[in-house]
Design a protein around this motif. Structure first.
Motif, mmCIF file in Angstrom:
data_model
loop_
_atom_site.group_PDB
_atom_site.id
_atom_site.type_symbol
_atom_site.label_atom_id
_atom_site.label_comp_id
_atom_site.label_asym_id
_atom_site.label_seq_id
_atom_site.Cartn_x
_atom_site.Cartn_y
_atom_site.Cartn_z
ATOM 1 N N VAL A 84 0.833 -1.201 0.000
ATOM 2 C CA VAL A 84 0.000 0.000 0.000
ATOM 3 C C VAL A 84 0.871 1.256 0.000
ATOM 4 N N VAL A 85 1.923 1.268 0.807
ATOM 5 C CA VAL A 85 2.823 2.420 0.857
ATOM 6 C C VAL A 85 3.498 2.628 -0.492
ATOM 7 N N LEU A 86 3.963 1.541 -1.112
ATOM 8 C CA LEU A 86 4.608 1.640 -2.420
ATOM 9 C C LEU A 86 3.636 2.161 -3.471
ATOM 10 N N MET A 87 2.394 1.677 -3.433
ATOM 11 C CA MET A 87 1.388 2.137 -4.386
ATOM 12 C C MET A 87 1.128 3.633 -4.209
ATOM 13 N N CYS A 88 1.037 4.092 -2.988
ATOM 14 C CA CYS A 88 0.813 5.523 -2.733
ATOM 15 C C CYS A 88 1.994 6.360 -3.227
ATOM 16 N N LEU A 89 3.213 5.889 -2.991
ATOM 17 C CA LEU A 89 4.383 6.620 -3.463
ATOM 18 C C LEU A 89 4.420 6.692 -4.985
ATOM 19 N N LEU A 90 4.080 5.606 -5.646
ATOM 20 C CA LEU A 90 4.073 5.607 -7.111
ATOM 21 C C LEU A 90 2.998 6.537 -7.650
ATOM 22 N N GLN A 91 1.828 6.559 -7.020
ATOM 23 C CA GLN A 91 0.760 7.457 -7.456
ATOM 24 C C GLN A 91 1.183 8.915 -7.263
ATOM 25 N N LYS A 125 3.696 9.813 -9.961
ATOM 26 C CA LYS A 125 3.027 9.983 -11.248
ATOM 27 C C LYS A 125 2.330 11.335 -11.315
ATOM 28 N N GLN A 126 1.671 11.701 -10.229
ATOM 29 C CA GLN A 126 0.963 12.980 -10.180
ATOM 30 C C GLN A 126 1.949 14.144 -10.300
ATOM 31 N N GLU A 127 3.101 14.034 -9.651
ATOM 32 C CA GLU A 127 4.108 15.092 -9.738
ATOM 33 C C GLU A 127 4.680 15.196 -11.148
ATOM 34 N N ASP A 128 4.824 14.062 -11.830
ATOM 35 C CA ASP A 128 5.333 14.088 -13.201
ATOM 36 C C ASP A 128 4.332 14.732 -14.156
ATOM 37 N N GLU A 129 3.044 14.528 -13.906
ATOM 38 C CA GLU A 129 2.014 15.062 -14.797
ATOM 39 C C GLU A 129 1.659 16.511 -14.475
ATOM 40 N N TRP A 130 2.057 17.004 -13.322
ATOM 41 C CA TRP A 130 1.641 18.342 -12.894
ATOM 42 C C TRP A 130 2.102 19.446 -13.847
ATOM 43 N N PRO A 131 3.365 19.476 -14.297
ATOM 44 C CA PRO A 131 3.774 20.550 -15.226
ATOM 45 C C PRO A 131 3.002 20.504 -16.547
ATOM 46 N N GLU A 132 2.704 19.300 -17.053
ATOM 47 C CA GLU A 132 1.946 19.181 -18.299
ATOM 48 C C GLU A 132 0.543 19.757 -18.138
ATOM 49 N N ASN A 133 -0.103 19.437 -17.037
ATOM 50 C CA ASN A 133 -1.456 19.948 -16.793
ATOM 51 C C ASN A 133 -1.435 21.461 -16.621
#
Length: 44
Positions: A19-26, A29-37
């Motif tokens: 669960v911790v790993l899944m949260c970190l990956l999410q 991913k959100q941080e990587d997509e933030w500049p594009e958005n």
């Protein structure tokens, strides 16, 4: 009995780590997509 407790604790620890790993990956991913958005919102 001790074997059952050990297996349960191992299973619980594995689930928690998953669960911790899944949260970190999410979050990553959100941080990587933030500049594009942000660029898209600026162009609109």
């Amino acid at each position: 009995m001790w074997s059952m407790i050990t297996h349960f604790l191992t299973f619980t620890g594995g689930m928690s780590a998953g669960v911790v790993l899944m949260c970190l990956l999410q979050a990553g991913k959100q941080e990587d997509e933030w500049p594009e958005n942000r660029k898209r919102e600026g162009n609109e």
